[in-house]
Design a protein around this motif. Structure first.
Motif, mmCIF file in Angstrom:
data_model
loop_
_atom_site.group_PDB
_atom_site.id
_atom_site.type_symbol
_atom_site.label_atom_id
_atom_site.label_comp_id
_atom_site.label_asym_id
_atom_site.label_seq_id
_atom_site.Cartn_x
_atom_site.Cartn_y
_atom_site.Cartn_z
ATOM 1 N N VAL A 42 0.839 -1.197 0.000
ATOM 2 C CA VAL A 42 0.000 0.000 0.000
ATOM 3 C C VAL A 42 0.875 1.250 0.000
ATOM 4 O O VAL A 42 0.594 2.230 -0.703
ATOM 5 N N GLY A 43 1.963 1.212 0.760
ATOM 6 C CA GLY A 43 2.882 2.339 0.786
ATOM 7 C C GLY A 43 3.545 2.575 -0.554
ATOM 8 O O GLY A 43 3.782 3.720 -0.957
ATOM 9 N N SER A 44 3.866 1.501 -1.278
ATOM 10 C CA SER A 44 4.447 1.639 -2.615
ATOM 11 C C SER A 44 3.465 2.312 -3.565
ATOM 12 O O SER A 44 3.835 3.176 -4.375
ATOM 13 N N LEU A 45 2.184 1.920 -3.457
ATOM 14 C CA LEU A 45 1.160 2.566 -4.270
ATOM 15 C C LEU A 45 1.016 4.035 -3.882
ATOM 16 O O LEU A 45 0.865 4.914 -4.745
ATOM 17 N N ALA A 46 1.075 4.319 -2.569
ATOM 18 C CA ALA A 46 0.993 5.701 -2.100
ATOM 19 C C ALA A 46 2.123 6.541 -2.685
ATOM 20 O O ALA A 46 1.926 7.683 -3.104
ATOM 21 N N TYR A 47 3.318 5.961 -2.725
ATOM 22 C CA TYR A 47 4.476 6.675 -3.257
ATOM 23 C C TYR A 47 4.279 6.972 -4.744
ATOM 24 O O TYR A 47 4.579 8.070 -5.219
ATOM 25 N N GLN A 48 3.756 6.001 -5.484
ATOM 26 C CA GLN A 48 3.511 6.226 -6.911
ATOM 27 C C GLN A 48 2.495 7.333 -7.109
ATOM 28 O O GLN A 48 2.691 8.231 -7.947
ATOM 29 N N VAL A 49 1.403 7.303 -6.349
ATOM 30 C CA VAL A 49 0.360 8.318 -6.499
ATOM 31 C C VAL A 49 0.895 9.693 -6.095
ATOM 32 O O VAL A 49 0.577 10.706 -6.724
ATOM 33 N N ALA A 50 1.739 9.729 -5.055
ATOM 34 C CA ALA A 50 2.317 11.008 -4.626
ATOM 35 C C ALA A 50 3.140 11.642 -5.742
ATOM 36 O O ALA A 50 3.204 12.872 -5.849
ATOM 37 N N ASN A 51 3.766 10.828 -6.580
ATOM 38 C CA ASN A 51 4.604 11.338 -7.662
ATOM 39 C C ASN A 51 3.818 11.656 -8.927
ATOM 40 O O ASN A 51 4.412 12.065 -9.928
ATOM 41 N N SER A 52 2.507 11.473 -8.884
ATOM 42 C CA SER A 52 1.679 11.743 -10.055
ATOM 43 C C SER A 52 1.315 13.224 -10.110
ATOM 44 O O SER A 52 1.660 14.009 -9.227
ATOM 45 N N GLU A 53 0.590 13.598 -11.153
ATOM 46 C CA GLU A 53 0.168 14.991 -11.291
ATOM 47 C C GLU A 53 -0.940 15.348 -10.317
ATOM 48 O O GLU A 53 -1.185 16.531 -10.068
ATOM 49 N N ASN A 54 -1.625 14.359 -9.772
ATOM 50 C CA ASN A 54 -2.713 14.601 -8.811
ATOM 51 C C ASN A 54 -2.444 13.787 -7.550
ATOM 52 O O ASN A 54 -3.019 12.713 -7.349
ATOM 53 N N PRO A 55 -1.568 14.302 -6.663
ATOM 54 C CA PRO A 55 -1.098 13.490 -5.528
ATOM 55 C C PRO A 55 -2.033 13.458 -4.319
ATOM 56 O O PRO A 55 -1.682 12.882 -3.299
#
Length: 412
Positions: free
Chosen positions: A220-233
């Protein structure tokens, strides 16, 4: 929760986001009181009963409790008890429930003449999973995506289509979760975020079915990190809190430190400086309590040096270059040059911090080094960071070193 006043839902969410029980919250309220106030407070059990009413919205905390809540949560009274504004984030348990969904992607379809899997075969699979993690230290996503997903496919088919003992089945689920985490990371680095997200969700399901909260947290944390690096974090904060909740307070120190680190990054990407600093402090505190124990192998890289790197990145993201530059300079002076992708990424943060510090000449010099290091790295992360760095340098195009660098770059 929808019938509960916003301020009451906020009290509950802020407490649960910190993984505090109501008794722990009562203790912290007492600790936040001065000596004069503390002697007038009732017993902890009485405060817990009051808290249940407050969080249900039946009564609003009066003084001194409203003030104590503000001290404990480090929030302004208007911010904490505001009747308006958006409702609090979803609770971590609700986020995890949504991630797991209704369908089980690991449903068993054992064939009539399926072969029986031995513990030795699963141990070999786990060993190959760790080999992928070590390879990721020196290779990029474009180099590893085929072998990573080949191993993931093998692990899933073994679980779904073979017979095995209960113990071997449990280890297979853990193997699926671990390989899904590294495969998701590789897919993200290769510029395939949708594939990465699907892979993380597969791993989350496997870890959840295995009852491995620490592994579930890492996914879940890995997914959170990916989403944080997106254009809509924005969603990344909810996901990072869910990872912290999945790990639980008894998780290994490195696991808890990693959760707080990812939460700090989510806050930084959303521009929440105070929350970022608080999460970074929690990460340091968690790692300080590390004791020799059998930590999962996938946590081998979490150490004080990695926390310092995240601090530097967070300071850069929050436009605090005077704090970021010394940290990054120190880390890079000792960094292993064989880890080309990470070296290029950290150089990119230093270049941005120097540009923010109005040191464009040095920023251009660091950028040159970053471009040299990443020239043959098949990583979408380094490509994206290159675009960020060049965009940050363009306002300094009147500086000769910057102008010369930009003139040699293709349009991005």
């Amino acid at each position: 929760m929808e019938d509960v006043p916003v301020w009451a839902a906020r009290l509950r969410a802020e407490r649960r986001n910190r993984l505090w029980s109501q008794r722990e919250m009562a203790r912290r309220l007492c600790d936040a009181a001065d000596d004069h106030t503390r002697v007038r407070l009732p017993e902890r059990d009485s405060i817990v009963r009051l808290m249940k009413d407050w969080e249900a919205g039946r009564h609003r905390p009066a003084d001194p409790y409203a003030l104590l809540y503000c001290r404990v949560f480090d929030m302004d009274e208007r911010e904490l008890f505001n009747e308006g504004g958006p409702r609090p984030r979803r609770l971590p348990a609700d986020v995890l429930k949504d991630l797991l969904g209704q369908e089980n992607p690991l449903g068993r379809v054992t064939k009539r003449k399926a072969r029986r899997v031995s513990s030795e075969a699963v141990a070999d699979l786990m060993s190959r999973a760790h080999g992928l993690r070590l390879a990721d230290d020196v290779l990029a996503g474009g180099d590893l995506i085929r072998p990573a997903f080949r191993e993931l496919d093998t692990a899933v088919r073994l679980y779904r289509e073979s017979t095995h003992t209960e113990a071997v089945g449990h280890t297979l689920l853990v193997a699926v979760g671990e390989i899904a985490q590294i495969a998701g990371w590789v897919a993200s680095d290769a510029g395939l975020p949708d594939q990465a997200a699907r892979t993380y969700r597969l791993g989350i399901s496997a870890a959840h079915e295995a009852g491995d909260g620490v592994l579930e947290s890492n996914l879940v944390g890995s997914l959170a990190y990916q989403v944080a690096n997106s254009e809509n974090p924005g969603e990344s904060i909810e996901l990072a809190h869910a990872a912290l909740d999945a790990a639980g307070p008894d998780a290994p120190a490195r696991a808890r430190a990693l959760c707080w680190d990812r939460l700090a990054w989510a806050y930084a990407r959303n521009g929440q400086a105070q929350a970022t600093m608080r999460a970074l402090g929690e990460a340091d505190q968690a790692l300080a309590g590390d004791t020799p124990r059998d930590d999962p192998g996938y946590l081998y890289w979490v150490d004080a040096g990695e926390l310092r790197i995240m601090k530097a990145r967070a300071f850069t993201e929050l436009r605090r270059p005077l704090r970021a530059v010394p940290l990054l300079t120190d880390v890079l002076s000792r960094y292993d040059a064989t880890h080309a992708r990470e070296l290029a990424l950290y150089l990119s943060w230093l270049a941005v911090a120097l540009a923010d510090a109005n040191e464009p000449e040095e920023a251009a010099q660091v950028t040159e080094r970053m471009l040299d290091v990443s020239a043959d790295v098949a990583s979408n992360r380094t490509a994206e960071r290159t675009r960020v760095v060049l965009a940050r340098l363009r306002p300094h195009s009147d500086v000769p070193q910057v102008r010369d660098l930009l003139s040699r770059m293709p349009a991005r």
